[in-house]
Design an enzyme around this catalytic site. Structure first.
Site, PDB file in Angstrom:
ATOM      1  N   LYS A 156       0.839  -1.220   0.027  1.00 10.99           N
ATOM      2  CA  LYS A 156      -0.090  -0.008   0.123  1.00 10.99           C
ATOM      3  C   LYS A 156       0.907   1.163   0.011  1.00 10.99           C
ATOM      4  O   LYS A 156       0.605   2.324  -0.431  1.00 10.99           O
ATOM      5  CB  LYS A 156      -0.960   0.008   1.298  1.00 10.99           C
ATOM      6  CG  LYS A 156      -2.069  -0.832   0.990  1.00 10.99           C
ATOM      7  CD  LYS A 156      -3.298  -0.859   1.968  1.00 10.99           C
ATOM      8  CE  LYS A 156      -4.378  -1.721   1.782  1.00 10.99           C
ATOM      9  NZ  LYS A 156      -4.400  -3.053   2.073  1.00 10.99           N
ATOM     10  N   GLU A 178      -9.892   7.027   3.855  1.00  9.28           N
ATOM     11  CA  GLU A 178     -10.837   6.233   4.618  1.00  9.28           C
ATOM     12  C   GLU A 178     -10.313   4.809   4.909  1.00  9.28           C
ATOM     13  O   GLU A 178      -9.377   4.609   4.204  1.00  9.28           O
ATOM     14  CB  GLU A 178     -12.120   6.235   3.913  1.00  9.28           C
ATOM     15  CG  GLU A 178     -12.237   5.012   3.055  1.00  9.28           C
ATOM     16  CD  GLU A 178     -11.745   5.106   1.708  1.00  9.28           C
ATOM     17  OE1 GLU A 178     -11.548   6.214   1.289  1.00  9.28           O
ATOM     18  OE2 GLU A 178     -10.927   4.014   1.294  1.00  9.28           O
ATOM     19  N   SER A 201       1.743  -9.966  -0.904  1.00 12.80           N
ATOM     20  CA  SER A 201       1.451  -8.525  -0.766  1.00 12.80           C
ATOM     21  C   SER A 201       1.623  -8.015   0.675  1.00 12.80           C
ATOM     22  O   SER A 201       1.929  -6.654   0.845  1.00 12.80           O
ATOM     23  CB  SER A 201       0.059  -8.225  -1.093  1.00 12.80           C
ATOM     24  OG  SER A 201      -0.991  -9.079  -0.358  1.00 12.80           O
TER      25      SER A 201
HETATM   26  C1  LIG Z   1      -5.056  -3.911   1.579  1.00 14.65           C
HETATM   27  C2  LIG Z   1      -4.240  -5.260   1.401  1.00 14.65           C
HETATM   28  C3  LIG Z   1      -4.783  -6.279   0.374  1.00 14.65           C
HETATM   29  C4  LIG Z   1      -6.123  -5.863  -0.734  1.00 14.65           C
HETATM   30  O1  LIG Z   1      -6.122  -4.781  -1.224  1.00 14.65           O
HETATM   31  P1  LIG Z   1      -5.591  -4.565  -2.817  1.00 14.65           P
HETATM   32  O2  LIG Z   1      -5.983  -3.434  -3.215  1.00 14.65           O
HETATM   33  O3  LIG Z   1      -6.585  -5.578  -3.525  1.00 14.65           O
HETATM   34  O4  LIG Z   1      -4.445  -5.019  -3.194  1.00 14.65           O
HETATM   35  C5  LIG Z   1      -4.110  -7.041   0.092  1.00 14.65           C
HETATM   36  N1  LIG Z   1      -3.002  -7.675   0.740  1.00 14.65           N
HETATM   37  C6  LIG Z   1      -2.615  -7.026   1.580  1.00 14.65           C
HETATM   38  C7  LIG Z   1      -1.504  -7.162   2.591  1.00 14.65           C
HETATM   39  C8  LIG Z   1      -3.433  -5.630   2.133  1.00 14.65           C
HETATM   40  O5  LIG Z   1      -2.673  -4.743   3.160  1.00 14.65           O
END
Ligand SMILES: *Cc1c(COP(=O)(O)O)cnc(C)c1O
Length: 395
Positions: A88, A110, A376
């Protein structure tokens, strides 16, 4: 060709469906985002911060034991090693630099689970800009550590007391704020959702993920393309980043993994590509979970980041045209996968990411395939959930 058009459409999905009173804000962004982000000075500062502050490039790690287990070749794109623990931050760094160049002195956002709120509060602290994060009152109770983090970073967390007191109510409050403060305020959206130009803008900031994957794969395999890229999809920003530079290379399979919650047919799910239909949510035309008369259905997933009733318009397009495959994974299968990855590779993934790994159990691939999983985020934030369910899954 998969590409956004000048009105923000990917095929039939996208656009900007906004109240009249937001028009000036969105128009200002739409007119300026490409010019500003293409300026050499922007590019230079963005790259520098990604390197020195975020810690990029994030490694592309060949997961030896996991590969042996699945009898194929699996690489992990380590977004979990970024500052603040997920992808993010790539987007919030980009948007704060854009906001500065637009002369904005106040940031709003938000947040549901608080991850995007923390990433936003972080870049506001970095730049010394005022930060207000709207959050549902119920979520503030549920996500106390992230609320504390945001406060420590200097942000003001404002509770939304309307409706179900969760993410959608926080979004309404943020939009109301933006309408009332159109001149000095920028609204940082955290995924590839919302009215044009947000989905395209966020995808571009996150595209650094697949940009790095190309040269990292080339170094390791001699080829810039993997056979398969797998990523989890809430709104879809980490997936958009991991897919971006392969969108028009048909030989690369793109796999989008959604949260099935307690099961597709359980009534407690967030598998938008299966349960959703065409409609408008948060300013864009996309797939969303709704009743016959267009009321949004409350989604459910054990992972807060995937607990969203829509998907970004890019993903709606990729799935509708067959360019991407959608797979949905239940809470339990994601948990099982998280415990397994921890033990086999020494990496505790975020619950969201665990859904992407669980896809390896249900999809088809060949022994010679080169597969990249977008890791992610890291699992520290989910430790309480992991502890709670541990006994059910220990073998
Ligand atoms: C917020 C988040 C997601 C989901 O958000 P996307 O916009 O779909 O990437 C996925 N993995 C992690 C670790 C997150 O913090």
């Amino acid at each position: 060709m998969v590409a956004v058009d000048t009105h923000g459409y990917y095929g039939e999905f996208g656009g900007a469906f906004i109240p009249e009173m937001l028009y000036p804000n969105i128009e200002e962004l739409k007119t300026n985002y490409l010019t500003i982000t293409n300026e050499p000075s922007f590019e230079k500062e963005f790259r520098q911060l990604l390197k020195d502050y975020v810690g990029r490039p994030s490694p592309l790690y060949y997961a030896q034991r996991l590969s042996e287990h699945y009898q194929t070749n699996i690489y992990l794109k380590r977004e979990d090693l970024n500052h603040t623990g997920a992808h993010k931050i790539n987007n919030t760094i980009g948007q704060i630099l854009l906001a500065q160049r637009l002369g904005k002195t106040r940031i709003i956002a938000e947040t549901g689970a608080g991850q995007h709120g923390v990433a936003t509060a972080t870049v506001c602290a970095l730049m010394g800009i005022q930060c207000i994060v709207y959050m549902g009152a119920v979520d503030i109770e549920r996500q106390a550590p992230n609320v504390q983090r945001m406060k420590m970073l200097g942000a003001e967390v404002r509770p939304a007391h309307s409706g179900s007191k969760t993410l959608k109510d926080a979004t309404n409050e943020a939009i109301r704020d933006w309408i009332n403060n159109p001149v000095d305020t920028h609204y940082i959206i955290g995924s590839v959702v919302g009215p044009h130009p947000y989905p395209d803008m966020v995808a571009r900031f996150q595209s650094v993920i697949s940009e790095e994957m190309r040269w990292q794969l080339k170094e390791k395999t001699g080829r810039e393309q993997p056979d398969i890229v797998i990523a989890c999809v809430g709104g879809g920003s980490n997936a958009a980043g991991a897919f971006y530079h392969y969108l028009n290379e048909e030989s690369v399979r793109l796999v989008a993994v959604e949260a099935a919650g307690l099961g597709i047919d359980s009534g407690e799910s967030a598998a938008t590509s299966v349960l959703g239909s065409k409609g408008v949510i948060h300013g864009s035309r996309t797939l969303l979970m709704q009743t016959q008369d267009g009321q949004i259905v409350e989604p459910y997933s054990i992972s807060a980041g995937l607990d969203y009733p829509g998907i970004g318009p890019l993903h709606a397009h990729l799935i509708a045209t067959g360019r991407a495959e959608a797979i949905s994974i239940t809470d339990d299968d994601a948990l099982k996968s998280a415990y397994f990855l921890s033990k086999i590779e020494g990496i505790i993934p975020a619950l969201e990411t665990a859904h992407a790994f669980a896809a390896l159990d249900v999809m088809k691939y060949r022994k010679e395939d080169q597969i990249v999983v977008c890791l992610s985020g890291r699992g520290d934030k989910d430790l309480n959930t992991y502890i709670k369910h541990f006994d059910r899954f220990k073998d």
